[in-house]
Design a protein around this motif. Structure first.
Motif, PDB file in Angstrom:
ATOM      1  N   VAL A 105       0.944  -1.356  -0.581  1.00  0.00           N
ATOM      2  CA  VAL A 105       0.109   0.024  -0.164  1.00  0.00           C
ATOM      3  C   VAL A 105       1.065   1.419   0.176  1.00  0.00           C
ATOM      4  O   VAL A 105       0.408   2.300  -0.597  1.00  0.00           O
ATOM      5  CB  VAL A 105      -0.932  -0.086   1.401  1.00  0.00           C
ATOM      6  N   THR A 106       2.434   1.017   0.882  1.00  0.00           N
ATOM      7  CA  THR A 106       2.173   2.604   0.376  1.00  0.00           C
ATOM      8  C   THR A 106       3.288   3.045  -0.996  1.00  0.00           C
ATOM      9  O   THR A 106       3.746   3.844  -1.147  1.00  0.00           O
ATOM     10  CB  THR A 106       3.758   2.170   1.775  1.00  0.00           C
ATOM     11  N   VAL A 107       4.229   1.422  -1.646  1.00  0.00           N
ATOM     12  CA  VAL A 107       4.684   1.477  -2.619  1.00  0.00           C
ATOM     13  C   VAL A 107       3.458   2.265  -3.267  1.00  0.00           C
ATOM     14  O   VAL A 107       3.545   2.634  -4.754  1.00  0.00           O
ATOM     15  CB  VAL A 107       5.271   0.368  -2.761  1.00  0.00           C
ATOM     16  N   GLY A 108       2.185   1.893  -3.624  1.00  0.00           N
ATOM     17  CA  GLY A 108       1.376   1.939  -4.525  1.00  0.00           C
ATOM     18  C   GLY A 108       0.852   3.002  -4.543  1.00  0.00           C
ATOM     19  O   GLY A 108       0.113   4.153  -5.103  1.00  0.00           O
ATOM     20  N   GLY A 109       1.325   3.638  -2.993  1.00  0.00           N
ATOM     21  CA  GLY A 109       0.524   5.614  -2.678  1.00  0.00           C
ATOM     22  C   GLY A 109       1.761   6.172  -3.383  1.00  0.00           C
ATOM     23  O   GLY A 109       0.801   7.496  -3.774  1.00  0.00           O
ATOM     24  N   LEU A 110       2.758   5.630  -3.731  1.00  0.00           N
ATOM     25  CA  LEU A 110       3.300   6.815  -4.239  1.00  0.00           C
ATOM     26  C   LEU A 110       3.658   6.320  -5.508  1.00  0.00           C
ATOM     27  O   LEU A 110       3.872   7.463  -6.048  1.00  0.00           O
ATOM     28  CB  LEU A 110       4.887   6.159  -3.575  1.00  0.00           C
ATOM     29  N   GLY A 111       3.149   4.718  -5.775  1.00  0.00           N
ATOM     30  CA  GLY A 111       2.592   5.397  -7.644  1.00  0.00           C
ATOM     31  C   GLY A 111       1.950   6.265  -7.714  1.00  0.00           C
ATOM     32  O   GLY A 111       1.346   6.511  -9.030  1.00  0.00           O
ATOM     33  N   LEU A 112       0.531   6.283  -7.232  1.00  0.00           N
ATOM     34  CA  LEU A 112      -0.670   7.465  -7.373  1.00  0.00           C
ATOM     35  C   LEU A 112      -0.380   8.079  -7.367  1.00  0.00           C
ATOM     36  O   LEU A 112      -0.866   9.867  -8.118  1.00  0.00           O
ATOM     37  CB  LEU A 112      -1.625   6.676  -6.315  1.00  0.00           C
TER      38      LEU A 112
END
Length: 139
Positions: A105-112
């Motif tokens: 979720v942390t990495v996905g948030g950075l992608g978003l």
């Protein structure tokens, strides 16, 4: 209906942010799917590439392989020892999954964030260009 986004403005920093954001989102989705599928496999945390995350989970919950071998005499004791090992294995597996999903979720948030920043910049640049193109020359 015409798009508000101009392909001519999809360059430089805008393109880098959008494409990097999409790449990071794909990596996060792939890792999250991989982590969820490994939950049902006993001992699936051994020998994986994300050992630092497994070690974090090991600090929170005692690992299953640390259960002391108890001399069992009856069938009830065998059953109870097996249940204790299974419960500890399940608890450790759930903790590993939780730590892996927090990282996902942390990495996905950075992608978003990157995707949003790039697409917003792309839209603003496109709107600015449409305003310049649409203006009548001053006389």
């Amino acid at each position: 209906m015409a798009s508000r986004f101009s392909w001519a403005m999809f360059r430089g920093r805008t393109r880098t942010r959008v494409l990097l954001g999409l790449l990071i989102l794909c990596v996060a989705l792939t890792y999250g799917t991989w982590a969820a599928r490994r939950l049902g496999q006993r001992g699936s945390e051994r020998g994986t590439f994300d050992q630092p995350l497994v070690e974090v989970a090991g600090r929170v919950v005692r690992r299953p392989d640390r259960i002391p071998d108890i001399a069992v005499r009856t069938s009830k004791e065998v059953e109870l020892a097996a249940i204790a090992r299974d419960q500890q294995d399940l608890l450790f597996g759930m903790t590993v999954l939780l730590v892996r999903l927090i990282a996902t979720v942390t990495v996905g948030g950075l992608g978003l964030v990157l995707l949003t920043a790039g697409s917003t910049e792309w839209e603003i640049r496109s709107e600015g260009r449409a305003g310049v193109v649409g203006k009548a020359p001053a006389s």
